[in-house]
Design a protein around this motif. Structure first.
Motif, PDB file in Angstrom:
ATOM      1  N   ARG A   1       0.828  -1.206   0.000  1.00 24.73           N
ATOM      2  CA  ARG A   1       0.000   0.000   0.000  1.00 24.73           C
ATOM      3  C   ARG A   1       0.862   1.255   0.000  1.00 24.73           C
ATOM      4  O   ARG A   1       0.501   2.295  -0.563  1.00 24.73           O
ATOM      5  CB  ARG A   1      -0.922  -0.011   1.231  1.00 24.73           C
ATOM      6  CG  ARG A   1      -1.773   1.236   1.439  1.00 24.73           C
ATOM      7  CD  ARG A   1      -2.782   1.399   0.315  1.00 24.73           C
ATOM      8  NE  ARG A   1      -3.658   2.558   0.454  1.00 24.73           N
ATOM      9  CZ  ARG A   1      -3.316   3.791   0.086  1.00 24.73           C
ATOM     10  NH1 ARG A   1      -2.118   4.034  -0.382  1.00 24.73           N
ATOM     11  NH2 ARG A   1      -4.190   4.790   0.183  1.00 24.73           N
TER      12      ARG A   1
ATOM     13  N   ARG B   1      -7.871  -5.793  -6.285  1.00 25.09           N
ATOM     14  CA  ARG B   1      -8.503  -5.691  -4.966  1.00 25.09           C
ATOM     15  C   ARG B   1      -7.489  -5.145  -3.978  1.00 25.09           C
ATOM     16  O   ARG B   1      -6.278  -5.166  -4.228  1.00 25.09           O
ATOM     17  CB  ARG B   1      -9.019  -7.059  -4.498  1.00 25.09           C
ATOM     18  CG  ARG B   1      -7.920  -8.091  -4.306  1.00 25.09           C
ATOM     19  CD  ARG B   1      -8.500  -9.479  -4.050  1.00 25.09           C
ATOM     20  NE  ARG B   1      -7.480 -10.441  -3.650  1.00 25.09           N
ATOM     21  CZ  ARG B   1      -6.646 -11.072  -4.487  1.00 25.09           C
ATOM     22  NH1 ARG B   1      -6.702 -10.829  -5.782  1.00 25.09           N
ATOM     23  NH2 ARG B   1      -5.761 -11.932  -4.018  1.00 25.09           N
ATOM     24  N   VAL B   2      -8.000  -4.667  -2.853  1.00 24.67           N
ATOM     25  CA  VAL B   2      -7.160  -4.177  -1.760  1.00 24.67           C
ATOM     26  C   VAL B   2      -7.401  -5.075  -0.567  1.00 24.67           C
ATOM     27  O   VAL B   2      -8.548  -5.322  -0.177  1.00 24.67           O
ATOM     28  CB  VAL B   2      -7.503  -2.709  -1.410  1.00 24.67           C
ATOM     29  CG1 VAL B   2      -6.604  -2.201  -0.285  1.00 24.67           C
ATOM     30  CG2 VAL B   2      -7.366  -1.825  -2.641  1.00 24.67           C
ATOM     31  N   GLU B   3      -6.319  -5.624  -0.003  1.00 28.24           N
ATOM     32  CA  GLU B   3      -6.431  -6.483   1.177  1.00 28.24           C
ATOM     33  C   GLU B   3      -5.456  -5.984   2.226  1.00 28.24           C
ATOM     34  O   GLU B   3      -4.252  -6.181   2.112  1.00 28.24           O
ATOM     35  CB  GLU B   3      -6.094  -7.941   0.828  1.00 28.24           C
ATOM     36  CG  GLU B   3      -7.210  -8.664   0.084  1.00 28.24           C
ATOM     37  CD  GLU B   3      -6.860 -10.124  -0.228  1.00 28.24           C
ATOM     38  OE1 GLU B   3      -7.598 -10.723  -1.023  1.00 28.24           O
ATOM     39  OE2 GLU B   3      -5.847 -10.631   0.313  1.00 28.24           O
ATOM     40  N   GLY B   4      -5.978  -5.335   3.254  1.00 25.95           N
ATOM     41  CA  GLY B   4      -5.112  -4.801   4.296  1.00 25.95           C
ATOM     42  C   GLY B   4      -4.119  -3.812   3.716  1.00 25.95           C
ATOM     43  O   GLY B   4      -4.519  -2.856   3.057  1.00 25.95           O
ATOM     44  N   ASP B   5      -2.832  -4.057   3.949  1.00 24.62           N
ATOM     45  CA  ASP B   5      -1.841  -3.119   3.413  1.00 24.62           C
ATOM     46  C   ASP B   5      -1.227  -3.631   2.117  1.00 24.62           C
ATOM     47  O   ASP B   5      -0.147  -3.232   1.721  1.00 24.62           O
ATOM     48  CB  ASP B   5      -0.761  -2.808   4.459  1.00 24.62           C
ATOM     49  CG  ASP B   5      -0.071  -4.064   4.963  1.00 24.62           C
ATOM     50  OD1 ASP B   5      -0.404  -5.157   4.459  1.00 24.62           O
ATOM     51  OD2 ASP B   5       0.780  -3.957   5.854  1.00 24.62           O
ATOM     52  N   GLN B   6      -1.944  -4.547   1.464  1.00 19.48           N
ATOM     53  CA  GLN B   6      -1.492  -5.006   0.159  1.00 19.48           C
ATOM     54  C   GLN B   6      -2.517  -4.672  -0.915  1.00 19.48           C
ATOM     55  O   GLN B   6      -3.724  -4.825  -0.721  1.00 19.48           O
ATOM     56  CB  GLN B   6      -1.242  -6.513   0.179  1.00 19.48           C
ATOM     57  CG  GLN B   6      -0.021  -6.890   1.023  1.00 19.48           C
ATOM     58  CD  GLN B   6       0.598  -8.181   0.540  1.00 19.48           C
ATOM     59  OE1 GLN B   6      -0.089  -9.175   0.413  1.00 19.48           O
ATOM     60  NE2 GLN B   6       1.891  -8.156   0.274  1.00 19.48           N
TER      61      GLN B   6
END
Ligand code: ZN
Length: 167
Positions: free
Chosen positions: A85, A116-121
């Motif tokens: 991120r 997609r966005v998953e947490g800080d990734q």
């Protein structure tokens, strides 16, 4: 303007269109009040649609089905790749479908799309979201005109009338 130009390279085409998936879902659409203008022969639109419009004139209406190889390409099986991120501006809202330009090792620019966005990734995909999909266009040619010298050098039209201001 009474000229009735036949669509060919170097002409600006003003289109009203609806783009649907094979399932009938509307993916994108313009309106007659807010149509889409493109420069024919300048890779502004997918090759399959451009080919189908070549030789047509104002008033043409029709359905154009574009297979993936003449659209956004076939989709390969490579999964989206994670990027931290922190590689994105902190105040930028990130969402699936957003497009970014990346710079490769030799300075070449290539687009990627957020899957997609998953947490800080953030998982990014180098393939267009419509890769592998057939494109079902319904089109109406509203206007065809000669591109201005400025538009030709930019490689894209400046709005339906050629007078839009940008960058
Ligand atoms: Zn321009």
């Amino acid at each position: 303007m009474s000229e009735n130009l036949i669509i060919a390279d170097g002409l600006v085409v003003v289109l009203n269109y609806t783009l649907r998936s094979d399932e009938g879902e509307v993916i994108d659409a313009s309106t007659r009040e807010d149509p889409m203008a493109y420069l024919h022969g300048a890779d502004n639109i997918v090759p399959g649609l451009e080919q189908a419009l070549t030789g047509k004139t104002v008033g043409f209406t029709g359905k154009v089905r574009v297979e993936p190889e003449d659209g956004y390409g076939e989709r390969d099986d490579l999964p989206p790749q994670p990027v931290p991120r922190s590689a994105f501006p902190p105040d930028m809202k990130l969402a699936a479908g957003m497009q970014f330009m990346t710079e490769g090792p030799n300075g070449e620019h290539a687009p990627v799309w957020i899957d997609r966005v998953e947490g800080d990734q953030v998982f990014v995909d180098p393939q267009h979201p419509l890769a592998g999909k057939a494109l079902n266009f319904e089109v109406e040619v509203l206007a065809v005109r000669t591109a201005t010298a400025n538009e030709m050098s930019h490689g894209h039209p400046h709005g339906p009338d050629g007078h839009s201001h940008h960058h």
